[in-house]
Design a protein around this motif. Structure first.
Motif, PDB file in Angstrom:
ATOM      1  N   GLY A  83      35.630  31.755  36.509  1.00  0.00           N
ATOM      2  CA  GLY A  83      35.977  33.155  36.268  1.00  0.00           C
ATOM      3  C   GLY A  83      35.114  34.114  37.053  1.00  0.00           C
ATOM      4  N   ARG A  84      33.920  33.667  37.412  1.00  0.00           N
ATOM      5  CA  ARG A  84      32.970  34.530  38.107  1.00  0.00           C
ATOM      6  C   ARG A  84      33.450  34.915  39.509  1.00  0.00           C
ATOM      7  NH1 ARG A  84      28.796  37.725  40.180  1.00  0.00           N
ATOM      8  NH2 ARG A  84      27.133  37.903  38.659  1.00  0.00           N
ATOM      9  N   VAL A  85      34.195  34.036  40.158  1.00  0.00           N
ATOM     10  CA  VAL A  85      34.617  34.289  41.540  1.00  0.00           C
ATOM     11  C   VAL A  85      35.535  35.511  41.638  1.00  0.00           C
ATOM     12  CG1 VAL A  85      35.805  33.343  43.546  1.00  0.00           C
ATOM     13  CG2 VAL A  85      34.268  31.878  42.204  1.00  0.00           C
ATOM     14  N   PRO A  86      36.687  35.534  40.944  1.00  0.00           N
ATOM     15  CA  PRO A  86      37.529  36.737  41.030  1.00  0.00           C
ATOM     16  C   PRO A  86      36.843  37.973  40.459  1.00  0.00           C
ATOM     17  CG  PRO A  86      38.353  35.257  39.329  1.00  0.00           C
ATOM     18  CD  PRO A  86      37.309  34.503  40.082  1.00  0.00           C
ATOM     19  N   GLY A  87      35.974  37.785  39.450  1.00  0.00           N
ATOM     20  CA  GLY A  87      35.243  38.917  38.897  1.00  0.00           C
ATOM     21  C   GLY A  87      34.320  39.550  39.932  1.00  0.00           C
ATOM     22  N   SER A  88      33.665  38.722  40.731  1.00  0.00           N
ATOM     23  CA  SER A  88      32.774  39.224  41.782  1.00  0.00           C
ATOM     24  C   SER A  88      33.555  40.003  42.838  1.00  0.00           C
ATOM     25  CB  SER A  88      32.027  38.059  42.443  1.00  0.00           C
ATOM     26  OG  SER A  88      31.218  37.385  41.511  1.00  0.00           O
ATOM     27  N   ILE A  89      34.723  39.499  43.197  1.00  0.00           N
ATOM     28  CA  ILE A  89      35.559  40.184  44.191  1.00  0.00           C
ATOM     29  C   ILE A  89      36.020  41.535  43.650  1.00  0.00           C
ATOM     30  CG2 ILE A  89      37.742  40.066  45.453  1.00  0.00           C
ATOM     31  CD1 ILE A  89      37.348  36.994  45.507  1.00  0.00           C
ATOM     32  N   ALA A  90      36.430  41.561  42.384  1.00  0.00           N
ATOM     33  CA  ALA A  90      36.853  42.818  41.758  1.00  0.00           C
ATOM     34  C   ALA A  90      35.698  43.821  41.715  1.00  0.00           C
ATOM     35  CB  ALA A  90      37.386  42.552  40.353  1.00  0.00           C
ATOM     36  N   GLY A  91      34.495  43.331  41.410  1.00  0.00           N
ATOM     37  CA  GLY A  91      33.322  44.195  41.400  1.00  0.00           C
ATOM     38  C   GLY A  91      33.016  44.751  42.779  1.00  0.00           C
ATOM     39  N   GLY A  92      33.265  43.952  43.806  1.00  0.00           N
ATOM     40  CA  GLY A  92      33.072  44.420  45.176  1.00  0.00           C
ATOM     41  C   GLY A  92      34.025  45.548  45.538  1.00  0.00           C
ATOM     42  N   PHE A  93      35.269  45.438  45.095  1.00  0.00           N
ATOM     43  CA  PHE A  93      36.240  46.516  45.329  1.00  0.00           C
ATOM     44  C   PHE A  93      35.789  47.808  44.653  1.00  0.00           C
ATOM     45  CE2 PHE A  93      39.377  43.213  46.515  1.00  0.00           C
ATOM     46  CZ  PHE A  93      39.883  43.814  47.668  1.00  0.00           C
TER      47      PHE A  93
END
Length: 238
Positions: free
Chosen positions: A76-86
């Motif tokens: 779950g951390r992977v897509p969460g990190s990408i969303a946080g980057g956006f």
């Protein structure tokens, strides 16, 4: 040495002491005030310090680490990190200060909840997503995972959170680089903070059996509340 750097080092010392004592808290304690010293400290330098401290704590508690329950959180951390980057890409400094303050107060509220949530694969994945989202955008990725693990034995909490934060910090830094939030400038800002973090860790190891865990937790929550309100008030007055 610049007064701002000395203050940042003192904050990192306190945050590292808290995190090494209870398993998390570095960014919650330090991020809002570090941001007031210089917005460049958040999120990349604080993430770099979190990586450094998590490696030390994970090595100390390596015999206790159990990754079996963490794989879904990593997923779950992977897509969460990408969303946080956006989110980082789109917000300005003032909005980020407000976001930091809100996240800290939310983390304090979550930490005070009397409910006991049992970790299962779905909940770990959801917690991993929000940890990635909050961690990458603000440096504060601990509370979602800590909420699920908080009723485990103390050494197991420290071990598993440290292992999770090592991977989490690497993912966040990987996202922060291409959007300009992690550069050589940010890396150099991190360097004076690392010795302060190590000293905070050493102090925690010296006093960990002398200060009740509850006392450290309540004191850190009080600091968090003040720092969160500081960030919000600062943002609203801009």
């Amino acid at each position: 040495m610049d007064l701002g750097i000395l203050l940042a080092m003192m904050l990192i010392f306190i945050g590292s002491f808290v995190q090494s004592s209870i398993g998390f808290g570095l960014a919650i304690v330090t991020a809002p005030i570090l941001f007031q010293i210089s917005p460049d400290y958040v999120p990349a330098p604080i993430t770099t310090v979190a990586l450094f401290l998590s490696l030390i704590n994970a090595n100390r508690h390596k015999a206790t680490i159990s990754l079996n329950g963490l794989w879904m959180a990593f997923l779950g951390r992977v897509p969460g990190s990408i969303a946080g980057g956006f989110l980082l890409y789109w917000v300005d400094a003032n909005q980020l200060s407000l976001w930091l303050g809100v996240m800290v107060l939310l983390a304090v509220g979550i930490s005070l909840l009397p409910i006991r949530i049992q970790p299962n694969p779905n909940r770990m994945m959801i917690a991993g997503f929000f940890s990635g989202f909050f961690g990458t955008s603000s440096g504060i990725g601990g509370p979602p995972i800590a909420l699920l693990l908080q009723h485990q034995e103390a050494n197991l909490i420290r071990a598993n959170l440290s292992a999770f934060f090592v991977v989490s910090s690497l993912l966040s830094l990987a996202v922060q680089v291409p959007i300009g939030y992690m550069s050589l400038h940010h890396f150099y800002l991190s360097l004076p903070l690392l010795p302060a973090s190590f000293l905070g860790y050493r102090a925690a190891m010296h006093y960990i059996d002398r200060i009740p865990r509850k006392t450290v937790r309540l004191a850190s929550l009080a600091i968090c509340f003040v720092s969160g309100m500081t960030a919000i008030i600062s943002a609203l007055h801009e």
